[in-house]
Design a protein around this motif. Structure first.
Motif, PDB file in Angstrom:
ATOM      1  N   GLU A   4     -40.793  69.309  54.253  1.00 28.72           N
ATOM      2  CA  GLU A   4     -39.490  68.727  53.838  1.00 28.72           C
ATOM      3  C   GLU A   4     -39.646  67.949  52.531  1.00 28.72           C
ATOM      4  O   GLU A   4     -38.802  68.009  51.655  1.00 28.72           O
ATOM      5  CB  GLU A   4     -38.917  67.765  54.899  1.00 28.72           C
ATOM      6  N   GLU A   5     -40.751  67.215  52.462  1.00 30.05           N
ATOM      7  CA  GLU A   5     -40.979  66.405  51.262  1.00 30.05           C
ATOM      8  C   GLU A   5     -41.207  67.252  50.026  1.00 30.05           C
ATOM      9  O   GLU A   5     -40.887  66.852  48.920  1.00 30.05           O
ATOM     10  CB  GLU A   5     -42.255  65.571  51.454  1.00 30.05           C
ATOM     11  N   SER A   6     -41.854  68.406  50.242  1.00 29.54           N
ATOM     12  CA  SER A   6     -42.291  69.157  49.066  1.00 29.54           C
ATOM     13  C   SER A   6     -41.347  70.293  48.694  1.00 29.54           C
ATOM     14  O   SER A   6     -41.585  70.988  47.716  1.00 29.54           O
ATOM     15  CB  SER A   6     -43.697  69.717  49.309  1.00 29.54           C
ATOM     16  N   THR A   7     -40.273  70.487  49.474  1.00 35.32           N
ATOM     17  CA  THR A   7     -39.404  71.630  49.193  1.00 35.32           C
ATOM     18  C   THR A   7     -38.031  71.176  48.708  1.00 35.32           C
ATOM     19  O   THR A   7     -37.451  70.246  49.253  1.00 35.32           O
ATOM     20  CB  THR A   7     -39.231  72.490  50.468  1.00 35.32           C
ATOM     21  N   LEU A   8     -37.535  71.839  47.671  1.00 34.36           N
ATOM     22  CA  LEU A   8     -36.182  71.580  47.178  1.00 34.36           C
ATOM     23  C   LEU A   8     -35.535  72.932  46.865  1.00 34.36           C
ATOM     24  O   LEU A   8     -36.089  73.717  46.098  1.00 34.36           O
ATOM     25  CB  LEU A   8     -36.246  70.703  45.918  1.00 34.36           C
ATOM     26  N   ASN A   9     -34.399  73.185  47.474  1.00 33.01           N
ATOM     27  CA  ASN A   9     -33.701  74.481  47.333  1.00 33.01           C
ATOM     28  C   ASN A   9     -34.655  75.665  47.535  1.00 33.01           C
ATOM     29  O   ASN A   9     -34.595  76.654  46.809  1.00 33.01           O
ATOM     30  CB  ASN A   9     -33.056  74.641  45.954  1.00 33.01           C
ATOM     31  N   GLY A  10     -35.576  75.523  48.476  1.00 38.17           N
ATOM     32  CA  GLY A  10     -36.491  76.628  48.760  1.00 38.17           C
ATOM     33  C   GLY A  10     -37.692  76.718  47.818  1.00 38.17           C
ATOM     34  O   GLY A  10     -38.478  77.657  47.903  1.00 38.17           O
ATOM     35  N   HIS A  11     -37.833  75.765  46.905  1.00 42.71           N
ATOM     36  CA  HIS A  11     -38.956  75.818  45.964  1.00 42.71           C
ATOM     37  C   HIS A  11     -39.933  74.684  46.243  1.00 42.71           C
ATOM     38  O   HIS A  11     -39.515  73.571  46.571  1.00 42.71           O
ATOM     39  CB  HIS A  11     -38.455  75.696  44.523  1.00 42.71           C
ATOM     40  N   ASN A  12     -41.221  74.989  46.072  1.00 43.05           N
ATOM     41  CA  ASN A  12     -42.229  73.947  46.253  1.00 43.05           C
ATOM     42  C   ASN A  12     -42.278  73.084  44.992  1.00 43.05           C
ATOM     43  O   ASN A  12     -42.669  73.552  43.928  1.00 43.05           O
ATOM     44  CB  ASN A  12     -43.596  74.589  46.517  1.00 43.05           C
ATOM     45  N   ILE A  13     -41.873  71.831  45.132  1.00 48.22           N
ATOM     46  CA  ILE A  13     -41.799  70.968  43.944  1.00 48.22           C
ATOM     47  C   ILE A  13     -42.890  69.908  43.938  1.00 48.22           C
ATOM     48  O   ILE A  13     -42.848  68.966  43.142  1.00 48.22           O
ATOM     49  CB  ILE A  13     -40.431  70.252  43.840  1.00 48.22           C
ATOM     50  N   TRP A  14     -43.903  70.063  44.831  1.00 49.56           N
ATOM     51  CA  TRP A  14     -44.916  69.015  44.873  1.00 49.56           C
ATOM     52  C   TRP A  14     -45.833  69.072  43.646  1.00 49.56           C
ATOM     53  O   TRP A  14     -46.205  70.148  43.181  1.00 49.56           O
ATOM     54  CB  TRP A  14     -45.782  69.141  46.140  1.00 49.56           C
ATOM     55  N   PHE A  15     -46.170  67.898  43.129  1.00 54.56           N
ATOM     56  CA  PHE A  15     -47.256  67.812  42.152  1.00 54.56           C
ATOM     57  C   PHE A  15     -47.841  66.408  42.224  1.00 54.56           C
ATOM     58  O   PHE A  15     -47.207  65.478  42.725  1.00 54.56           O
ATOM     59  CB  PHE A  15     -46.790  68.156  40.728  1.00 54.56           C
ATOM     60  N   PHE A  16     -49.062  66.256  41.730  1.00 56.95           N
ATOM     61  CA  PHE A  16     -49.748  64.966  41.772  1.00 56.95           C
ATOM     62  C   PHE A  16     -49.116  64.061  40.727  1.00 56.95           C
ATOM     63  O   PHE A  16     -49.207  64.336  39.536  1.00 56.95           O
ATOM     64  CB  PHE A  16     -51.236  65.178  41.482  1.00 56.95           C
ATOM     65  N   ASP A  17     -48.425  62.990  41.177  1.00 59.05           N
ATOM     66  CA  ASP A  17     -47.657  62.206  40.200  1.00 59.05           C
ATOM     67  C   ASP A  17     -48.122  60.759  40.064  1.00 59.05           C
ATOM     68  O   ASP A  17     -47.471  59.961  39.399  1.00 59.05           O
ATOM     69  CB  ASP A  17     -46.155  62.262  40.534  1.00 59.05           C
ATOM     70  N   ASP A  18     -49.256  60.429  40.695  1.00 60.60           N
ATOM     71  CA  ASP A  18     -49.761  59.061  40.553  1.00 60.60           C
ATOM     72  C   ASP A  18     -50.682  59.013  39.326  1.00 60.60           C
ATOM     73  O   ASP A  18     -51.907  59.133  39.429  1.00 60.60           O
ATOM     74  CB  ASP A  18     -50.516  58.665  41.833  1.00 60.60           C
ATOM     75  N   ILE A  19     -50.062  58.837  38.164  1.00 61.44           N
ATOM     76  CA  ILE A  19     -50.818  59.026  36.927  1.00 61.44           C
ATOM     77  C   ILE A  19     -51.812  57.887  36.684  1.00 61.44           C
ATOM     78  O   ILE A  19     -52.902  58.113  36.160  1.00 61.44           O
ATOM     79  CB  ILE A  19     -49.866  59.209  35.724  1.00 61.44           C
ATOM     80  N   SER A  20     -51.480  56.669  37.124  1.00 63.00           N
ATOM     81  CA  SER A  20     -52.452  55.594  36.888  1.00 63.00           C
ATOM     82  C   SER A  20     -53.718  55.839  37.714  1.00 63.00           C
ATOM     83  O   SER A  20     -54.827  55.617  37.243  1.00 63.00           O
ATOM     84  CB  SER A  20     -51.851  54.216  37.161  1.00 63.00           C
TER      85      SER A  20
END
Ligand code: CTP
Ligand code: MG
Length: 354
Positions: A222-238
């Motif tokens: 649920e967290e990683s899907t939007l409109n059927g697409h996998n939108i996860w990426f590593f976003d903790d840049i610090s």
């Protein structure tokens, strides 16, 4: 003789890197411009809320991803948090009428476009020497996410990534190869070409692949899907900066020279697909072979750039045969200028952007 050539090459690259940085800095938006744009966003948000009280108006595109130049347009996205909401088409019509009544903007509503939008513009004035151009779209959550992805890539190594991207944006505008409506490539497409080059072509890479890094904790679908697409990426840049460091030490000038070399001589336009998510892919593997639509009026797959999240979407589908021919000609021209190393680096820069 060879030694002397190496020295002059090194001197050129050092000078050219400095030129690029100086050139790009003076093209960044001023704090005043950013403040005016933020005011405009706030004003538009207040007006939209008179129609849809639960709406938010968010920036995406260059104003939000760190790749904005002076006077670049504003891309805004309206999100509506309530269940019962107007459809985008009605909303565009109503909003267009409202803005026409209440503001000084020139308004053009496109309620029946593939993605319904309201286009706004404001004439130049003393405080705003270039006016403002702004598009408002609706519920385009994928665009907000891909904006965040590009912003994260920019933050990992701003000195090299932002300088390269901003320079290429100026270059493609000045060389007139940045108009999807006329068969060339959008700015978004050029940014993806740069990121692909820094993640997948350079060895050692300048950037990690944020979409393939292991997450810090388990991520639910649920967290990683939007409109059927996998939108996860590593976003903790610090955190990423503490744990990952590129061992590539090339200067921005060296990277740019190699970028032009790669896309003018090495990348296979006939078979290759640029994917920042998965590296170099093949057109036939994605069902994007250009043979299929060769000879038809609309050719969609001359140049193939996979969208990072909507992986069945070719970001470069607007690029026509002639458009690609022009783009490749410009890449070769740029490569030639840089390899000829004019006496002064500043000359290379002005020739490139002539
Ligand atoms: N976008 C997209 N798919 C496309 C084109 C654009 O999702 N095929 C979204 C992306 O979120 C992108 C934004 O629209 O960041 C703006 O695209 P574009 O105007 O091409 O890029 P900018 O970075 O805003 O460039 P410019 O400063 O030239 O406007
Ligand atoms: Mg834009």
């Amino acid at each position: 003789h060879t030694q002397r050539r190496t020295i002059s090459k090194q001197r050129f690259l050092t000078e050219f890197s400095q030129c690029l940085v100086d050139f790009v800095i003076q093209l960044l938006p001023t704090p005043e411009e950013l403040a005016v744009k933020e005011n405009v966003r706030g004003l538009l948000e207040r007006l939209i809320r008179t129609i849809e009280p639960d709406s938010r108006l968010l920036s995406f595109g260059s104003t939000a991803n760190g790749f904005s130049l002076r006077n670049s347009d504003m891309d805004l996205c309206c999100l509506i948090d309530s269940e019962e909401r107007l459809n985008a088409c009605d909303l565009v019509t109503m909003l267009g009428d409202l803005l026409e009544r209440e503001t000084k903007f020139h308004v053009k509503s496109l309620p029946h476009a593939r993605i319904p939008i309201v286009k706004l513009s404001l004439d130049a004035s003393p405080g705003l020497p270039f006016g403002i151009a702004c598009d408002i779209g609706f519920e385009n959550r994928l665009a907000l996410e891909n904006t965040r992805l590009l912003m994260c890539y920019a933050m990992i190594d701003p000195a090299r990534v932002r300088t390269m991207v901003l320079f290429l944006k100026v270059w493609c505008k000045r060389r007139k190869i940045n108009s999807p409506y006329k068969g060339t490539l959008s700015s978004y497409g050029y940014v993806l070409l740069v990121i692909f080059f820094l993640v997948h072509v350079k060895n050692p890479p300048v950037l990690p692949n944020l979409q393939q890094m292991p997450p810090l904790r388990p991520i639910s679908p649920e967290e990683s899907t939007l409109n059927g697409h996998n939108i996860w990426f590593f976003d903790d840049i610090s955190l990423l900066r503490q744990r990952w460091q590129s061992s590539n030490t090339e200067s921005v000038a060296e990277l740019l020279v190699d970028f032009f070399r790669y896309y003018s001589r090495e990348f296979s336009y006939n078979t290759g697909v640029v994917s920042i998510r998965a590296g170099l892919l093949r057109k036939d593997g994605k069902g994007w072979s250009s043979e299929a639509d060769r000879g038809t009026a609309r050719e969609r797959n001359r140049l193939c750039i996979e969208d990072p999240f909507e992986t069945d979407f070719n970001v470069a589908r607007c690029v026509t045969r002639d458009g690609l021919y022009t783009i490749r000609g410009e890449l070769m021209r740029a490569s030639r200028i840089l390899l000829s190393r004019p006496d002064r680096a500043i000359l290379a820069l002005s020739q490139l952007c002539e």
